[in-house]
Design a protein around this motif. Sequence first.
Motif, mmCIF file in Angstrom:
data_model
loop_
_atom_site.group_PDB
_atom_site.id
_atom_site.type_symbol
_atom_site.label_atom_id
_atom_site.label_comp_id
_atom_site.label_asym_id
_atom_site.label_seq_id
_atom_site.Cartn_x
_atom_site.Cartn_y
_atom_site.Cartn_z
ATOM 1 N N PRO A 102 7.277 -43.304 -48.035
ATOM 2 C CA PRO A 102 8.733 -43.152 -48.174
ATOM 3 C C PRO A 102 9.204 -43.066 -49.622
ATOM 4 N N GLU A 103 8.572 -43.846 -50.523
ATOM 5 C CA GLU A 103 9.000 -43.812 -51.925
ATOM 6 C C GLU A 103 8.705 -42.480 -52.604
ATOM 7 N N ASP A 104 7.769 -41.686 -52.051
ATOM 8 C CA ASP A 104 7.469 -40.371 -52.617
ATOM 9 C C ASP A 104 8.618 -39.391 -52.405
ATOM 10 N N LEU A 105 9.525 -39.713 -51.500
ATOM 11 C CA LEU A 105 10.662 -38.833 -51.210
ATOM 12 C C LEU A 105 11.833 -39.046 -52.170
ATOM 13 N N LEU A 106 11.781 -40.126 -52.960
ATOM 14 C CA LEU A 106 12.941 -40.521 -53.756
ATOM 15 C C LEU A 106 13.171 -39.644 -54.981
ATOM 16 N N GLY A 107 12.102 -39.286 -55.689
ATOM 17 C CA GLY A 107 12.226 -38.613 -56.980
ATOM 18 C C GLY A 107 13.081 -37.361 -56.968
ATOM 19 N N PRO A 108 12.771 -36.365 -56.134
ATOM 20 C CA PRO A 108 13.564 -35.130 -56.132
ATOM 21 C C PRO A 108 15.035 -35.360 -55.792
ATOM 22 N N ALA A 109 15.304 -36.265 -54.857
ATOM 23 C CA ALA A 109 16.691 -36.521 -54.462
ATOM 24 C C ALA A 109 17.482 -37.179 -55.591
ATOM 25 N N LEU A 110 16.864 -38.116 -56.312
ATOM 26 C CA LEU A 110 17.539 -38.772 -57.426
ATOM 27 C C LEU A 110 17.727 -37.830 -58.606
ATOM 28 N N ASN A 111 16.778 -36.932 -58.814
ATOM 29 C CA ASN A 111 16.912 -35.904 -59.839
ATOM 30 C C ASN A 111 18.093 -34.995 -59.514
ATOM 31 N N GLN A 112 18.232 -34.659 -58.244
ATOM 32 C CA GLN A 112 19.347 -33.814 -57.809
ATOM 33 C C GLN A 112 20.683 -34.534 -57.982
ATOM 34 N N TYR A 113 20.698 -35.831 -57.725
ATOM 35 C CA TYR A 113 21.927 -36.599 -57.915
ATOM 36 C C TYR A 113 22.346 -36.608 -59.384
ATOM 37 N N ALA A 114 21.380 -36.725 -60.287
ATOM 38 C CA ALA A 114 21.676 -36.671 -61.719
ATOM 39 C C ALA A 114 22.317 -35.327 -62.080
ATOM 40 N N GLN A 115 21.793 -34.259 -61.513
ATOM 41 C CA GLN A 115 22.367 -32.935 -61.775
ATOM 42 C C GLN A 115 23.806 -32.849 -61.287
ATOM 43 N N ARG A 116 24.050 -33.394 -60.115
ATOM 44 C CA ARG A 116 25.409 -33.338 -59.561
ATOM 45 C C ARG A 116 26.401 -34.142 -60.395
ATOM 46 N N LEU A 117 25.935 -35.250 -60.976
ATOM 47 C CA LEU A 117 26.823 -36.025 -61.832
ATOM 48 C C LEU A 117 27.233 -35.237 -63.076
#
Length: 204
Positions: A183-198
């Motif tokens: 499950p933790e392997d799924l976190l990186g891309p989503a958090l990177n995308q959130y940074a972009q949206r901010l």
Amino acid sequence: MVKLRFLFISVLLACLGGCMNVSDMASGVEYHLRDAGLLDYSKTQRLNNFRLQADSYIYIAQGAFVPIGHPYARPNVVAEEAFKGFVEFFPRVRRADKPEGFDEAMAKARQLGAHYVLYTRFAGADDRIGTWEEWEDQDDIGRVGRDRSVVQMMLVETATFRLVDTARIRSRGGFLTFYDERPEDLLGPALNQYAQRLLGLGSR
């Protein structure tokens, strides 16, 4: 099956039409593969569409909460993955070395002079069987499949304690990528995308 049929028809029409460049076509194919469940997929729900300046100083911390359904996750894994995603877009980022309470994180951020605290929590996860070793340990056909994870976040302004944004990221593994995935392997891309949206860069 319907989604897969639509995907292949879309790609075929794009190729025949000749009106789409290769990069756009690849992006479209990837999006549909994720939507069909073949590749990892994440969905982010945000309270606000607040944008940060690129020179914002952000302190990232994670609460000491054991994710429901996945007690063996690394204690600070969300903060670690968020830091990797944010440091690509924000030059001024720090993270806590270990889980911290919210008040402790705010005090540390103010001490460092950070503008914002990104306070995260690994709320839940479902670590499915994805390797032969896990199959031998659990021997449960119903547990074979795609992992899932849920992360919750608050973005708080340190000077005013104002809640700027809250977000929830739900992720699931793909049928083509679930082998030896956690499950933790799924976190990186989503958090990177959130940074972009901010930053207002926007992504699918």
